[in-house]
Write an enzyme that holds these catalytic residues in place. Structure first.
Site, short mmCIF file in Angstrom:
data_model
loop_
_atom_site.label_atom_id
_atom_site.label_comp_id
_atom_site.label_asym_id
_atom_site.label_seq_id
_atom_site.Cartn_x
_atom_site.Cartn_y
_atom_site.Cartn_z
N GLU A 88 0.87 -1.18 0.00
CA GLU A 88 0.00 0.00 0.00
C GLU A 88 0.90 1.22 0.00
O GLU A 88 1.71 1.39 0.90
CB GLU A 88 -0.85 0.05 1.27
N TRP A 130 -12.00 -6.51 -0.16
CA TRP A 130 -10.90 -7.48 -0.36
C TRP A 130 -11.41 -8.91 -0.41
O TRP A 130 -10.83 -9.77 -1.06
CB TRP A 130 -9.85 -7.35 0.75
N GLU A 149 -3.93 6.91 -2.15
CA GLU A 149 -3.26 5.65 -1.82
C GLU A 149 -3.61 4.61 -2.87
O GLU A 149 -4.74 4.53 -3.35
CB GLU A 149 -3.72 5.18 -0.43
N TYR A 206 -7.68 4.83 -3.16
CA TYR A 206 -8.29 5.27 -1.92
C TYR A 206 -7.75 6.65 -1.59
O TYR A 206 -6.55 6.90 -1.73
CB TYR A 206 -7.92 4.24 -0.86
N THR A 252 -1.84 -2.47 -4.01
CA THR A 252 -1.76 -3.46 -5.09
C THR A 252 -2.75 -4.58 -4.84
O THR A 252 -3.13 -4.83 -3.69
CB THR A 252 -0.36 -4.09 -5.18
N ASP A 295 -6.89 8.63 1.35
CA ASP A 295 -6.66 8.23 2.72
C ASP A 295 -6.75 9.42 3.68
O ASP A 295 -6.85 10.56 3.27
CB ASP A 295 -5.26 7.60 2.83
N ARG A 317 -6.84 -1.42 -5.11
CA ARG A 317 -7.70 -0.44 -4.46
C ARG A 317 -7.10 0.96 -4.57
O ARG A 317 -5.92 1.17 -4.26
CB ARG A 317 -7.91 -0.77 -2.98
#
Lengths: 61, 481
Positions: free
Chosen positions: B8, B425, B74, B66, B77, B68, B64
């Site tokens: 991440e 996820w 962000e 995002y 992977t 943050d 993802r």
């Protein structure tokens, strides 16, 4: 204080290891960096301080 | 023996004065800078929000995106099971974020700079977190034994940092060393640990847990990124296979982390920077790394892992001999140091000169306008270990070996069919139908998920082609070789 000794370490200079790719000659590497620095010279001279000080984020994780 | 892992990355965003942002919304200058950065991050995410109606979306690659806390864009992977998959996925995130930043700059009429580093000028830190799935049994012991490895690995994979503070000006090996306050903890933003113990397995929590390493720096150099992840994968594989990790409990892990960060320049010679062990002895940080190298060496099972071991060995040998020539194409802290040193030779600038600090940021900059990496790789100054084709493909294609293969295809198929969907996820959910749960990250062919995707693909073929919006175009651009 006692130092931990390196008695159980692997051999480091074996001949059978794959050789790393030969690096570029130092002269050409320096030339390359110089060219790159020439390219961004204007950015570094002009707005460096404002950019650096202006780079403020909230803390992440 | 397969395991699952991912990265991440929180990116920094900088918008110059006069760029997009609410004018006069904050009184102090730093407040205005922050407001501009936050506005730029929101602008960067605007196409993502229009595409997914959220600041938290999963892409057709199963990754993802995002926005943050603190407005850091962000990229997480997708789950990967090979080093090659992970390197391509990480680079795909860089590509996607860079194109998003460039598009935001075009809309705002002023450039938006995207930085892949871990600290700003005000001393805030942001992260590059590593996730490794481990067996729940024995995981606490493994985590504890890995602390000395994680404290000293900055000798290899630290990203380097010019540190300017009341103590003076120096070049640290790691960006995050001064921002880490504990060894093991469940906190993240207030008191950052080396390993975060928050228990989010994102899978079958009875068998597995997630080892969440948050002490690492973001890497620009592909070879360093490869070594950072492969070394952990090899050590975890060795431990899972019954191998012994070195038993080298440190007396003060956080103090040692800061000590090791100050190992450069390394003119003082071997053994000049001993760190304290819990049993009262001291140990050289390079020796710590040789011990872990010995534990990992036999576990390598792929060309990428062997290449990572090779760099690991060459770098430790360099620390032993204090001769680092040739490694500047592979290690971030050294590549950046050599760049800075050359600039200082040419200009006479001090290490704390604003131009040097700007050059340091340019090393971490990813947008096409200001970033150096593409040029460094094209000229052979940074080794290009990933391959542009793989990285470009990974923008929209999930890794084939994990459940991300199902998630990514589900997202693509649901969109093509014009159907409502939600994913996280673990779950895939179509409209109001019950969710399909994917509890095993290594199951890339769950029958229920495959049936769901097949149904959507049939519907998509019959439907009119779904409209593409700006984010679809941005993904296409980021996915071009």
């Amino acid at each position: 204080m006692e130092q931990v000794r390196r008695t159980d370490l692997p051999p480091r200079d074996r001949d059978d290891e794959p050789a790393p790719a030969p690096p570029a000659a130092p002269q050409s590497r320096t030339q390359l960096i110089d060219d790159l620095l020439d390219e961004i010279d204007e950015v570094l001279e002009d707005s460096a301080e404002a950019f650096v000080k202006g780079f403020v984020q909230k803390g992440g994780q | 023996m397969s395991a699952v892992f991912g990265l991440e990355t929180e990116y920094g965003v900088a918008a110059p004065p006069g760029a997009a942002g609410p004018a006069g919304s904050a009184s102090a200058a730093g407040g205005a800078d922050l407001a501009r950065a936050e506005a730029a991050a929101r602008e960067l995410f605007r196409p993502v929000v229009a595409w997914g109606r959220s600041t938290n979306v999963f892409t057709p690659a199963g990754a993802r995106l995002y926005l943050d806390v603190g407005s850091h864009p962000e990229y997480a992977t997708p789950e990967c099971s090979t080093i090659e998959e992970l390197l391509a996925a990480e680079r795909a995130g860089d590509r996607l974020m860079a194109v998003l930043a460039e598009a935001a700059g075009r809309r705002a009429g002023a450039p938006v700079a995207l930085l892949k580093n871990n600290t700003d000028s005000a001393g805030h830190a942001f992260g590059c977190h590593e996730n490794y799935q481990v067996d729940r049994a024995g995981s606490a012991e493994v985590a504890a034994k890995l602390i000395p490895f994680l404290v000293t690995r900055q000798l290899l994979v630290g990203a380097g940092k010019v540190q300017v503070d009341p103590k003076g000006v120096r070049y640290l090996l790691s960006q995050r060393a001064l921002h880490t306050a504990e060894a093991l903890s469940s906190a993240t933003t207030r008191s950052r640990p080396i390993i975060n113990t928050r228990d989010e397995p994102h899978g079958d929590g009875r068998r597995h847990r997630r080892l969440h390493v948050i002490v690492g720096d973001s890497n620009m150099a592909g070879a360093a990124a490869r070594l950072k992840v492969a070394s952990m994968v090899l050590l975890l594989r060795a431990a899972a296979g019954g191998g012994q990790l070195p038993d080298l409990e440190l007396a003060h892990p956080v103090q040692a982390l800061r000590q090791v960060a100050q190992s450069w320049p390394a003119a003082q010679g071997r053994g000049a920077h001993p760190i304290a062990l819990a049993d009262g002895r001291t140990i050289d940080p390079v020796t710590v790394q040789w011990r872990f190298f010995a534990a990992a060496e036999a576990a390598a099972a792929s060309p990428s892992e062997t290449a990572a071991l090779d760099l690991w060995r060459r770098t430790l040998t360099a620390w032993d001999r204090l001769d680092f020539d040739g490694l500047e194409t592979e290690l971030d802290w050294l590549a950046k140091w050599r760049l800075i040193e050359r600039y200082r030779q040419r200009t006479g600038a001090a290490l704390a000169d604003p131009r040097v600090l700007r050059l340091e940021l340019a090393y971490h900059q990813l947008d096409a306008q200001g970033g150096l990496r593409q040029k460094l790789e094209a000229g052979g100054h940074l080794a290009d270990v990933i391959g542009h084709r793989q990285a470009a493909a990974a923008v929209t294609q999930p890794p084939p070996t994990t459940r991300a293969h199902l998630r990514g295809r589900f997202v693509a198929a649901a969109r093509a069919a014009g159907r409502e969907y939600t994913v996280d996820w673990v779950r895939l959910k179509l409209g109001q139908a019950p969710a399909v749960a994917l509890l095993d990250p290594l199951d890339s062919a769950d029958p229920a998920a495959e049936a769901l995707i097949a149904g959507l693909e049939g519907a998509a073929a019959a439907a009119e082609s779904a409209p593409t919006n700006e984010f679809d175009q941005i993904m296409a651009e980021a996915g071009r070789e």
